[in-house]
Design a protein around this motif. Sequence first.
Motif, PDB file in Angstrom:
ATOM      1  N   VAL A  61     -13.926  -3.635  10.341  1.00 60.65           N
ATOM      2  CA  VAL A  61     -13.327  -3.171   9.097  1.00 60.65           C
ATOM      3  C   VAL A  61     -14.404  -3.248   8.023  1.00 60.65           C
ATOM      4  CG1 VAL A  61     -11.519  -3.550   7.373  1.00 60.65           C
ATOM      5  CG2 VAL A  61     -11.088  -4.136   9.768  1.00 60.65           C
ATOM      6  N   GLU A  62     -14.645  -2.133   7.378  1.00 62.41           N
ATOM      7  CA  GLU A  62     -15.623  -2.138   6.305  1.00 62.41           C
ATOM      8  C   GLU A  62     -14.948  -1.646   5.037  1.00 62.41           C
ATOM      9  OE1 GLU A  62     -19.621  -0.876   7.629  1.00 62.41           O
ATOM     10  OE2 GLU A  62     -19.676   0.187   5.710  1.00 62.41           O
ATOM     11  N   THR A  63     -14.878  -2.525   4.040  1.00 62.95           N
ATOM     12  CA  THR A  63     -14.233  -2.190   2.777  1.00 62.95           C
ATOM     13  C   THR A  63     -15.286  -2.147   1.684  1.00 62.95           C
ATOM     14  OG1 THR A  63     -12.240  -3.344   3.515  1.00 62.95           O
ATOM     15  CG2 THR A  63     -12.362  -2.811   1.192  1.00 62.95           C
ATOM     16  N   LEU A  64     -15.351  -1.032   0.976  1.00 60.92           N
ATOM     17  CA  LEU A  64     -16.326  -0.851  -0.098  1.00 60.92           C
ATOM     18  C   LEU A  64     -17.741  -1.185   0.374  1.00 60.92           C
ATOM     19  CD1 LEU A  64     -14.153  -2.451  -2.929  1.00 60.92           C
ATOM     20  CD2 LEU A  64     -14.426  -0.027  -2.426  1.00 60.92           C
ATOM     21  N   GLY A  65     -18.034  -0.743   1.582  1.00 62.38           N
ATOM     22  CA  GLY A  65     -19.384  -0.908   2.109  1.00 62.38           C
ATOM     23  C   GLY A  65     -19.699  -2.292   2.637  1.00 62.38           C
ATOM     24  N   THR A  66     -18.715  -3.191   2.580  1.00 61.82           N
ATOM     25  CA  THR A  66     -18.950  -4.567   3.033  1.00 61.82           C
ATOM     26  C   THR A  66     -18.159  -4.843   4.311  1.00 61.82           C
ATOM     27  OG1 THR A  66     -19.200  -5.272   0.746  1.00 61.82           O
ATOM     28  CG2 THR A  66     -18.805  -6.998   2.356  1.00 61.82           C
ATOM     29  N   VAL A  84     -15.596  -7.934  -1.608  1.00 59.46           N
ATOM     30  CA  VAL A  84     -14.593  -6.930  -1.263  1.00 59.46           C
ATOM     31  C   VAL A  84     -13.402  -7.034  -2.204  1.00 59.46           C
ATOM     32  CG1 VAL A  84     -12.806  -6.421   0.450  1.00 59.46           C
ATOM     33  CG2 VAL A  84     -15.188  -6.631   1.161  1.00 59.46           C
ATOM     34  N   ARG A  85     -12.889  -8.242  -2.392  1.00 60.41           N
ATOM     35  CA  ARG A  85     -11.667  -8.396  -3.190  1.00 60.41           C
ATOM     36  C   ARG A  85     -11.889  -8.018  -4.646  1.00 60.41           C
ATOM     37  NH1 ARG A  85     -10.081 -13.784   0.006  1.00 60.41           N
ATOM     38  NH2 ARG A  85      -9.380 -12.731   1.901  1.00 60.41           N
ATOM     39  N   ALA A  86     -13.107  -8.210  -5.143  1.00 61.26           N
ATOM     40  CA  ALA A  86     -13.389  -7.864  -6.539  1.00 61.26           C
ATOM     41  C   ALA A  86     -13.272  -6.360  -6.783  1.00 61.26           C
ATOM     42  CB  ALA A  86     -14.778  -8.361  -6.925  1.00 61.26           C
ATOM     43  N   GLY A  87     -13.453  -5.564  -5.754  1.00 62.94           N
ATOM     44  CA  GLY A  87     -13.402  -4.114  -5.950  1.00 62.94           C
ATOM     45  C   GLY A  87     -12.080  -3.484  -5.558  1.00 62.94           C
ATOM     46  N   LEU A  88     -11.113  -4.334  -5.223  1.00 69.05           N
ATOM     47  CA  LEU A  88      -9.826  -3.851  -4.726  1.00 69.05           C
ATOM     48  C   LEU A  88      -8.702  -4.112  -5.707  1.00 69.05           C
ATOM     49  CD1 LEU A  88      -9.411  -5.206  -1.087  1.00 69.05           C
ATOM     50  CD2 LEU A  88      -9.840  -2.836  -1.794  1.00 69.05           C
ATOM     51  N   GLY A  89      -7.702  -3.223  -5.700  1.00 71.58           N
ATOM     52  CA  GLY A  89      -6.434  -3.525  -6.341  1.00 71.58           C
ATOM     53  C   GLY A  89      -5.377  -3.530  -5.257  1.00 71.58           C
ATOM     54  N   VAL A  90      -4.525  -4.542  -5.262  1.00 70.04           N
ATOM     55  CA  VAL A  90      -3.540  -4.655  -4.194  1.00 70.04           C
ATOM     56  C   VAL A  90      -2.149  -4.884  -4.783  1.00 70.04           C
ATOM     57  CG1 VAL A  90      -2.918  -5.907  -2.094  1.00 70.04           C
ATOM     58  CG2 VAL A  90      -5.311  -5.749  -2.754  1.00 70.04           C
ATOM     59  N   VAL A  91      -1.185  -4.107  -4.329  1.00 74.08           N
ATOM     60  CA  VAL A  91       0.206  -4.361  -4.714  1.00 74.08           C
ATOM     61  C   VAL A  91       1.068  -4.331  -3.461  1.00 74.08           C
ATOM     62  CG1 VAL A  91       2.181  -3.676  -6.147  1.00 74.08           C
ATOM     63  CG2 VAL A  91      -0.145  -3.254  -6.967  1.00 74.08           C
ATOM     64  N   PHE A  92       1.845  -5.376  -3.259  1.00 75.14           N
ATOM     65  CA  PHE A  92       2.729  -5.464  -2.109  1.00 75.14           C
ATOM     66  C   PHE A  92       4.165  -5.150  -2.520  1.00 75.14           C
ATOM     67  CE2 PHE A  92      -0.740  -8.459  -0.847  1.00 75.14           C
ATOM     68  CZ  PHE A  92      -1.230  -7.694   0.201  1.00 75.14           C
ATOM     69  N   GLN A  93       5.043  -5.328  -1.557  1.00 73.81           N
ATOM     70  CA  GLN A  93       6.452  -5.006  -1.741  1.00 73.81           C
ATOM     71  C   GLN A  93       7.089  -5.746  -2.924  1.00 73.81           C
ATOM     72  OE1 GLN A  93       8.100  -5.323   2.114  1.00 73.81           O
ATOM     73  NE2 GLN A  93      10.175  -4.937   1.450  1.00 73.81           N
ATOM     74  N   SER A  94       6.825  -7.024  -3.028  1.00 70.93           N
ATOM     75  CA  SER A  94       7.445  -7.804  -4.100  1.00 70.93           C
ATOM     76  C   SER A  94       6.660  -9.083  -4.350  1.00 70.93           C
ATOM     77  CB  SER A  94       8.886  -8.150  -3.731  1.00 70.93           C
ATOM     78  OG  SER A  94       8.919  -8.716  -2.449  1.00 70.93           O
ATOM     79  N   TYR A  95       7.102  -9.838  -5.305  1.00 70.42           N
ATOM     80  CA  TYR A  95       6.471 -11.116  -5.661  1.00 70.42           C
ATOM     81  C   TYR A  95       4.996 -10.965  -5.979  1.00 70.42           C
ATOM     82  CZ  TYR A  95      10.727 -12.549  -3.336  1.00 70.42           C
ATOM     83  OH  TYR A  95      12.023 -12.665  -2.956  1.00 70.42           O
ATOM     84  N   ASN A  96       4.671 -10.017  -6.819  1.00 69.63           N
ATOM     85  CA  ASN A  96       3.268  -9.795  -7.141  1.00 69.63           C
ATOM     86  C   ASN A  96       2.804 -10.553  -8.380  1.00 69.63           C
ATOM     87  OD1 ASN A  96       2.111  -7.722  -5.225  1.00 69.63           O
ATOM     88  ND2 ASN A  96       4.030  -6.751  -5.798  1.00 69.63           N
ATOM     89  N   LEU A  97       3.725 -10.795  -9.302  1.00 70.84           N
ATOM     90  CA  LEU A  97       3.311 -11.373 -10.590  1.00 70.84           C
ATOM     91  C   LEU A  97       3.429 -12.889 -10.579  1.00 70.84           C
ATOM     92  CD1 LEU A  97       5.204  -8.784 -12.822  1.00 70.84           C
ATOM     93  CD2 LEU A  97       2.744  -8.842 -12.388  1.00 70.84           C
TER      94      LEU A  97
END
Length: 248
Positions: A61-66, A84-97
């Motif tokens: 798995v290569e995310t954003l070149g890493t 990798v995580r610094a360049g990602l935005g992630v939203v799941f089904q619930s309980y995000n905030l």
Amino acid sequence: MNEVLRFAGVRKAFGSTEVLQAVSLSVKANERVALIGPSGSGKSTLLRMAAGLEFPDSGSVETLGTPVGEGRSVRDIRRNLLQVRAGLGVVFQSYNLFPHMTVLANLIEAPVHVQKVPREQAVERAHDLLERVGLSAKVDSRPAELSGGQQQRAALARALMTRPQLLLLDEVTSALDPQLVDGVLEVIVSIAEEENVAMLVVTHELGFARRIADTVHFLSEGNVVESGPPAQVIDAPLLQRTREFVGL
Ligand code: ADP
Ligand code: MG
């Protein structure tokens, strides 16, 4: 960088359950990709792998070149994951905030405390994004004071704070009351039009996938079995199992 995400021959089992057999797919910069398939077909597992929350048994798995979960040492692997995580935005089904923080505090938390963005700059970006998701009036509210749809719109705004190159969205409307779904999907469509961000979207809302996706992958029994533009995969699938899934 042309590709922001690449799965190559990804295999994953949980115990004796083979969830993914040999999945290869990629997402290009600014491309919108939708992942559809029956419940249990491994869609969330793929998204979690893209974010380095899960690792393949084999394949890469290569995310954003890493390369996710790889490196010459533990320190190396950790550094790659943080990158990798610094360049990602992630939203799941619930309980995000974060429930104990106001909407504004939720949005500026990571930029200010992790990425050391000046507070005023983060606050300005937060106000801009909250206006775009229709939540200007809720800046000082806590998540419990918002509807589920408002919470998900706030979570989307938060995911965009750091101007990610890739947004991972996992069934972001499936925990919502039906009347709140469209508002959230509209916000995602407008984000797709306004921001330079690639998206990998897991959804069972086929109308939404049709509107937003450049490419749709249908996942069945551990493999991507049909891929193409929505006009093919959703409206005129070649395979019988895809036809059944989309209700044709
Ligand atoms: P989907 O998102 O397509 O519904 P998932 O990726 O959530 O599918 O799950 C695929 C399969 O893997 C399911 O059978 C699920 O029960 C199993 N699974 C997912 N995560 C785990 C885990 N951490 N431990 C054990 N089994 C898991
Ligand atoms: Mg899932």
